[in-house]
Design an enzyme around this catalytic site. Structure first.
Site, PDB file in Angstrom:
ATOM      1  N   LYS A  83       0.850  -1.201   0.000  1.00  0.00           N
ATOM      2  CA  LYS A  83       0.000   0.000   0.000  1.00  0.00           C
ATOM      3  C   LYS A  83       0.882   1.246   0.000  1.00  0.00           C
ATOM      4  CE  LYS A  83      -4.378   0.430   2.454  1.00  0.00           C
ATOM      5  NZ  LYS A  83      -4.960   0.383   3.802  1.00  0.00           N
TER       6      LYS A  83
HETATM    7  C1  E4P Z   1      -8.513   1.130   4.106  1.00  0.00           C
HETATM    8  O1  E4P Z   1      -7.617   0.502   3.592  1.00  0.00           O
HETATM    9  C2  E4P Z   1      -8.397   1.868   5.369  1.00  0.00           C
HETATM   10  O2  E4P Z   1      -7.604   1.104   6.240  1.00  0.00           O
HETATM   11  C3  E4P Z   1      -9.709   2.080   6.057  1.00  0.00           C
HETATM   12  O3  E4P Z   1     -10.798   1.636   5.293  1.00  0.00           O
HETATM   13  C4  E4P Z   1      -9.859   3.384   6.726  1.00  0.00           C
HETATM   14  O4  E4P Z   1     -11.104   3.407   7.396  1.00  0.00           O
HETATM   15  P1  E4P Z   1     -11.462   4.538   8.466  1.00  0.00           P
HETATM   16  O5  E4P Z   1     -11.616   5.831   7.754  1.00  0.00           O
HETATM   17  O6  E4P Z   1     -12.750   4.075   9.081  1.00  0.00           O
HETATM   18  O7  E4P Z   1     -10.322   4.550   9.451  1.00  0.00           O
END
Ligand code: E4P
Length: 220
Positions: A83
């Protein structure tokens, strides 16, 4: 739509996998830090539990360092997807890693223009954050809809992973919008099962059955 768990908690992942409906996992530095264990070891363990893509995020901010970090993460397991954040350096790193055959999930995407850059860089996945846009007064799902249209217009292969999903309605809307993947916390996945009419209906079926029969029929 593939269902991913947005969690680094091993118990949650084991439970989700036991239901037979989880296709992968996304993690981020916040979720990993919560577990308080060595990063690479933890990702390896997740890959042993989940059969499917497991996103692991780089924490460097400079492109060449992201590339080195990404290469190391990709060595952990064949299912690791690196990522990278949607910054200039993140897009440079995405382009370099993708050319080396390493799959990249470009994260922290908040506009369709950013998603276009991720696709141009050869990203395997782009992650628009729906809930965080809702938090600041936008309709986050509109972003998923726009990206879907743009990728369709040009035949981009990058998969759209609707992220930051906070409710079952978000999950349904992401599926309606055509996202290939939806990632959600364990709590949201668990909520997807629920409906009071399902509980009430089952209760009635079992009561009616018990009025006539004493036991469940034996299979076979
Ligand atoms: C995605 O890869 C992120 O880790 C995640 O969906 C972030 O979610 P949040 O905004 O609820 O922390």
């Amino acid at each position: 739509m593939k269902i991913f768990l947005d969690s680094a908690n091993l118990d949650e992942l084991k439970k989700g996998m036991s239901w037979g409906i989880v296709d992968g996992v996304t993690t981020n530095p916040t979720l990993i830090a919560k577990e308080g264990r060595p990063f690479q070891e933890h990702i390896r363990e997740i890959c042993g539990i989940v059969e499917g893509d497991v996103s692991a995020e780089v924490v460097s901010t400079e492109a060449s360092k992201m590339v080195s970090e990404g290469r190391e993460l990709a060595k952990i397991h064949r299912n690791v997807v690196v990522k990278c954040p949607l910054t200039r350096d993140g897009i440079m790193a995405t382009s370099a890693l993708s050319k080396q055959g390493i799959r990249v999930n470009v994260t922290l995407c908040f506009t369709a223009g950013q998603a276009l850059l991720a696709a141009k860089a050869g990203a395997y996945i782009v992650s628009p954050f729906v809930g965080r846009l809702d938090d600041i007064g936008y309709t986050g799902m509109d972003l998923v809809r726009s990206i879907t249209q743009i990728y369709k217009n040009y035949g981009f292969k990058t998969q759209i992973l609707a992220a930051s999903l906070r409710s079952p309605t978000h999950v349904i809307d992401a599926a309606l919008a055509g996202a290939q993947i939806g990632t959600m916390p364990f709590k949201v996945l668990d909520m997807l099962f629920n409906h009071p009419l399902t509980d009430r209906g089952l209760d009635q079926f079992l009561k009616d059955w018990a009025k006539v029969f004493q036991e469940a029929p034996v299979a076979g």
